[in-house]
Design a protein around this motif. Structure first.
Motif, PDB file in Angstrom:
ATOM      1  N   ALA A 136      75.912   8.377  73.955  1.00  0.00           N
ATOM      2  CA  ALA A 136      76.134   9.794  74.259  1.00  0.00           C
ATOM      3  C   ALA A 136      74.965  10.658  73.806  1.00  0.00           C
ATOM      4  O   ALA A 136      74.676  11.700  74.421  1.00  0.00           O
ATOM      5  CB  ALA A 136      77.432  10.260  73.602  1.00  0.00           C
ATOM      6  N   SER A 137      74.277  10.240  72.752  1.00  0.00           N
ATOM      7  CA  SER A 137      73.167  11.037  72.229  1.00  0.00           C
ATOM      8  C   SER A 137      72.031  11.183  73.239  1.00  0.00           C
ATOM      9  O   SER A 137      71.219  12.105  73.146  1.00  0.00           O
ATOM     10  CB  SER A 137      72.630  10.407  70.938  1.00  0.00           C
ATOM     11  OG  SER A 137      71.865   9.239  71.186  1.00  0.00           O
ATOM     12  N   HIS A 138      71.975  10.292  74.225  1.00  0.00           N
ATOM     13  CA  HIS A 138      70.932  10.375  75.231  1.00  0.00           C
ATOM     14  C   HIS A 138      71.184  11.472  76.259  1.00  0.00           C
ATOM     15  O   HIS A 138      70.326  11.742  77.112  1.00  0.00           O
ATOM     16  CB  HIS A 138      70.793   9.021  75.948  1.00  0.00           C
ATOM     17  CG  HIS A 138      70.200   7.949  75.096  1.00  0.00           C
ATOM     18  ND1 HIS A 138      70.912   7.325  74.080  1.00  0.00           N
ATOM     19  CD2 HIS A 138      68.965   7.391  75.074  1.00  0.00           C
ATOM     20  CE1 HIS A 138      70.136   6.429  73.497  1.00  0.00           C
ATOM     21  NE2 HIS A 138      68.959   6.454  74.073  1.00  0.00           N
ATOM     22  N   SER A 139      72.341  12.103  76.178  1.00  0.00           N
ATOM     23  CA  SER A 139      72.673  13.149  77.147  1.00  0.00           C
ATOM     24  C   SER A 139      72.058  14.492  76.784  1.00  0.00           C
ATOM     25  O   SER A 139      72.018  15.401  77.617  1.00  0.00           O
ATOM     26  CB  SER A 139      74.195  13.309  77.260  1.00  0.00           C
ATOM     27  OG  SER A 139      74.742  13.821  76.052  1.00  0.00           O
ATOM     28  N   LYS A 141      68.844  16.667  74.397  1.00  0.00           N
ATOM     29  CA  LYS A 141      67.598  16.611  73.641  1.00  0.00           C
ATOM     30  C   LYS A 141      67.868  17.031  72.201  1.00  0.00           C
ATOM     31  O   LYS A 141      68.709  17.889  71.935  1.00  0.00           O
ATOM     32  CB  LYS A 141      66.555  17.532  74.272  1.00  0.00           C
ATOM     33  CG  LYS A 141      66.115  17.100  75.668  1.00  0.00           C
ATOM     34  CD  LYS A 141      65.066  18.047  76.219  1.00  0.00           C
ATOM     35  CE  LYS A 141      64.601  17.597  77.599  1.00  0.00           C
ATOM     36  NZ  LYS A 141      63.581  18.500  78.167  1.00  0.00           N
ATOM     37  N   GLY A 142      67.153  16.416  71.266  1.00  0.00           N
ATOM     38  CA  GLY A 142      67.325  16.776  69.867  1.00  0.00           C
ATOM     39  C   GLY A 142      68.727  16.506  69.375  1.00  0.00           C
ATOM     40  O   GLY A 142      69.308  17.300  68.638  1.00  0.00           O
ATOM     41  N   GLU A 148      64.126   6.720  68.325  1.00  0.00           N
ATOM     42  CA  GLU A 148      63.553   6.734  69.660  1.00  0.00           C
ATOM     43  C   GLU A 148      64.640   6.526  70.705  1.00  0.00           C
ATOM     44  O   GLU A 148      65.493   5.659  70.571  1.00  0.00           O
ATOM     45  CB  GLU A 148      62.498   5.637  69.769  1.00  0.00           C
ATOM     46  CG  GLU A 148      61.716   5.645  71.055  1.00  0.00           C
ATOM     47  CD  GLU A 148      60.613   4.608  71.065  1.00  0.00           C
ATOM     48  OE1 GLU A 148      60.052   4.356  72.145  1.00  0.00           O
ATOM     49  OE2 GLU A 148      60.335   4.051  69.978  1.00  0.00           O
ATOM     50  N   LYS A 149      64.601   7.317  71.745  1.00  0.00           N
ATOM     51  CA  LYS A 149      65.602   7.213  72.798  1.00  0.00           C
ATOM     52  C   LYS A 149      65.236   6.106  73.785  1.00  0.00           C
ATOM     53  O   LYS A 149      64.081   5.736  73.940  1.00  0.00           O
ATOM     54  CB  LYS A 149      65.743   8.549  73.525  1.00  0.00           C
ATOM     55  CG  LYS A 149      66.265   9.677  72.639  1.00  0.00           C
ATOM     56  CD  LYS A 149      67.678   9.390  72.177  1.00  0.00           C
ATOM     57  CE  LYS A 149      68.272  10.528  71.383  1.00  0.00           C
ATOM     58  NZ  LYS A 149      67.665  10.729  70.074  1.00  0.00           N
ATOM     59  N   GLU A 150      66.259   5.598  74.444  1.00  0.00           N
ATOM     60  CA  GLU A 150      66.099   4.488  75.381  1.00  0.00           C
ATOM     61  C   GLU A 150      65.830   5.017  76.789  1.00  0.00           C
ATOM     62  O   GLU A 150      66.681   5.695  77.374  1.00  0.00           O
ATOM     63  CB  GLU A 150      67.355   3.627  75.361  1.00  0.00           C
ATOM     64  CG  GLU A 150      67.423   2.558  76.409  1.00  0.00           C
ATOM     65  CD  GLU A 150      66.159   1.732  76.496  1.00  0.00           C
ATOM     66  OE1 GLU A 150      65.620   1.623  77.614  1.00  0.00           O
ATOM     67  OE2 GLU A 150      65.715   1.201  75.453  1.00  0.00           O
ATOM     68  N   PRO A 151      64.649   4.723  77.374  1.00  0.00           N
ATOM     69  CA  PRO A 151      64.309   5.287  78.686  1.00  0.00           C
ATOM     70  C   PRO A 151      65.237   4.860  79.810  1.00  0.00           C
ATOM     71  O   PRO A 151      65.443   5.625  80.767  1.00  0.00           O
ATOM     72  CB  PRO A 151      62.869   4.788  78.924  1.00  0.00           C
ATOM     73  CG  PRO A 151      62.673   3.657  77.962  1.00  0.00           C
ATOM     74  CD  PRO A 151      63.538   3.954  76.787  1.00  0.00           C
ATOM     75  N   LEU A 186      82.427  13.175  71.321  1.00  0.00           N
ATOM     76  CA  LEU A 186      81.167  12.471  71.466  1.00  0.00           C
ATOM     77  C   LEU A 186      80.024  13.474  71.532  1.00  0.00           C
ATOM     78  O   LEU A 186      80.207  14.628  71.949  1.00  0.00           O
ATOM     79  CB  LEU A 186      81.178  11.611  72.728  1.00  0.00           C
ATOM     80  CG  LEU A 186      82.125  10.405  72.712  1.00  0.00           C
ATOM     81  CD1 LEU A 186      82.186   9.765  74.090  1.00  0.00           C
ATOM     82  CD2 LEU A 186      81.688   9.384  71.673  1.00  0.00           C
ATOM     83  N   ILE A 187      78.859  13.062  71.109  1.00  0.00           N
ATOM     84  CA  ILE A 187      77.678  13.920  71.114  1.00  0.00           C
ATOM     85  C   ILE A 187      77.429  14.461  72.519  1.00  0.00           C
ATOM     86  O   ILE A 187      77.564  13.754  73.513  1.00  0.00           O
ATOM     87  CB  ILE A 187      76.459  13.140  70.606  1.00  0.00           C
ATOM     88  CG1 ILE A 187      76.631  12.804  69.116  1.00  0.00           C
ATOM     89  CG2 ILE A 187      75.161  13.924  70.809  1.00  0.00           C
ATOM     90  CD1 ILE A 187      75.598  11.840  68.577  1.00  0.00           C
ATOM     91  N   GLY A 188      77.076  15.733  72.567  1.00  0.00           N
ATOM     92  CA  GLY A 188      76.773  16.361  73.842  1.00  0.00           C
ATOM     93  C   GLY A 188      77.987  16.680  74.674  1.00  0.00           C
ATOM     94  O   GLY A 188      77.857  17.067  75.834  1.00  0.00           O
ATOM     95  N   GLY A 189      79.178  16.508  74.087  1.00  0.00           N
ATOM     96  CA  GLY A 189      80.394  16.761  74.846  1.00  0.00           C
ATOM     97  C   GLY A 189      80.657  15.724  75.927  1.00  0.00           C
ATOM     98  O   GLY A 189      81.448  15.958  76.847  1.00  0.00           O
ATOM     99  N   VAL A 190      80.004  14.558  75.810  1.00  0.00           N
ATOM    100  CA  VAL A 190      80.213  13.488  76.787  1.00  0.00           C
ATOM    101  C   VAL A 190      81.674  13.047  76.770  1.00  0.00           C
ATOM    102  O   VAL A 190      82.286  12.907  75.704  1.00  0.00           O
ATOM    103  CB  VAL A 190      79.289  12.285  76.490  1.00  0.00           C
ATOM    104  CG1 VAL A 190      79.671  11.062  77.316  1.00  0.00           C
ATOM    105  CG2 VAL A 190      77.839  12.665  76.753  1.00  0.00           C
TER     106      VAL A 190
END
Length: 316
Positions: A136-139, A141-142, A148-151, A186-190
């Motif tokens: 969820a953190s990839h949804s 920025k910051g 490191e984020k997964e591309p 979940l992070i980002g409201g996912v």
């Protein structure tokens, strides 16, 4: 000089043996296999990543012909093994998930959570939740999770279409991840869009003490409040959350005619129907097949049909 035999504490042969010195023996365990840069049969690529000091995972990505193509669903997958064996890196999952990813056209994260008895529950649940939060953190920025984020997730993942799924114990974990999002964000409201529960491992107050499913639960979570009446393993327990409040849009459940868990899995489906759950509910009850049959031989006609049904559910 002959070594003195170790003293057995729990013998659930051929599933697992646990000795009094704390060590465990897992007969017939599959050796791990490496990921594939590009699987020649399915055109699916995979790679291994580290989520935290406790959790790692294998990521799968279908061949993307057009880099500007629309985003694709994300499935966070949890492996089988009764919480005490199995791995996201086994050849069983490499074969199965390559096919599922190819058919469903999605990004998949297969979570390698810690297992009992070395790491009793709730370790596997906490690891799985950490993995889900990492996804969820990839949804955003910051986000709150550093590193490191997964591309593959950033470039291709549709965070409006996040699914959880798994087989047996993994299906149990997926159910509990959906339940947990009802009380924790979940992070980002996912939001979890859907759940794929394959032969989910549940028990209830009627589960016999002499059964393997009862003994495994006692092994992997000896301190579980309520034993097999813990809501984590018994979705019908008095203090279990109302299934009608599950906040995903769709649920897929599969079981097999010869599976010892079939009756309780069908009961779960009926309970979900009667609970007021307003989402889409799909059941695959496979005639003549046993527990997790598609995992052990994914190339049979019935296994291919089940994998295609799972893929259609995710794409739909």
């Amino acid at each position: 000089m002959d070594l003195e035999p170790k003293e057995m504490e729990i013998d659930l042969s051929p599933f697992i043996k646990v000795y009094k010195d704390g060590t465990a023996e897992r007969p017939f365990a599959s050796p791990n296999v490496p990921p594939s840069v590009l699987d020649p049969i399915t055109n699916v690529s995979s790679k291994d990543i580290t989520i935290s000091s406790e959790v790692s995972a294998r990521l799968y990505l279908p061949k993307i012909a057009d880099p500007n193509t629309k985003k694709i669903p994300v499935l966070v997958y949890f492996h089988a093994g009764g919480f005490c064996r199995g791995s996201a890196f086994s050849p069983l999952y490499q074969n199965l998930l390559n096919q599922l990813v190819s058919k469903a056209d999605m990004v998949l994260i297969s979570v390698d959570y810690r297992i009992a008895p070395e790491y009793p529950l709730p370790a596997a649940y906490e690891d799985s939740w950490a993995a889900l939060q990492w996804v969820a953190s990839h949804s955003v920025k910051g986000s709150e999770i550093d590193g490191e984020k997964e591309p593959w997730l950033i470039d291709h993942g549709d965070f409006d279409k996040v699914y959880v799924g798994g087989d047996s114990a993994g299906g149990n974990i997926a159910h509990n991840m959906v339940i947990r999002t009802g009380s924790e964000s979940l992070i980002g409201g996912v939001k979890i869009y859907g759940a794929v529960l394959c032969f989910p491992y549940f028990c209830d107050s009627e589960t016999k003490e002499e059964s393997l499913e009862y003994k495994i639960w006692k092994l992997v979570y000896p301190s579980a409040p309520g034993g097999v009446n813990s809501p984590l393993i018994n979705p019908f327990a008095d203090d279990a959350p109302n299934l009608g409040k599950i906040e995903c849009q769709k649920v897929f459940v599969c079981c097999g005619e010869k599976d010892v868990l079939r009756d309780i899995d069908l009961r779960y489906v009926e309970a979900l129907k009667k609970s007021g759950f307003e989402g889409e509910l799909e059941l695959a009850d496979v005639e003549g097949e046993d527990h997790c049959f598609q995992l052990f031989n994914p190339y049979t006609e019935k296994a291919q049909s089940l994998i295609s049904s799972m893929a259609s559910f995710i794409k739909g």
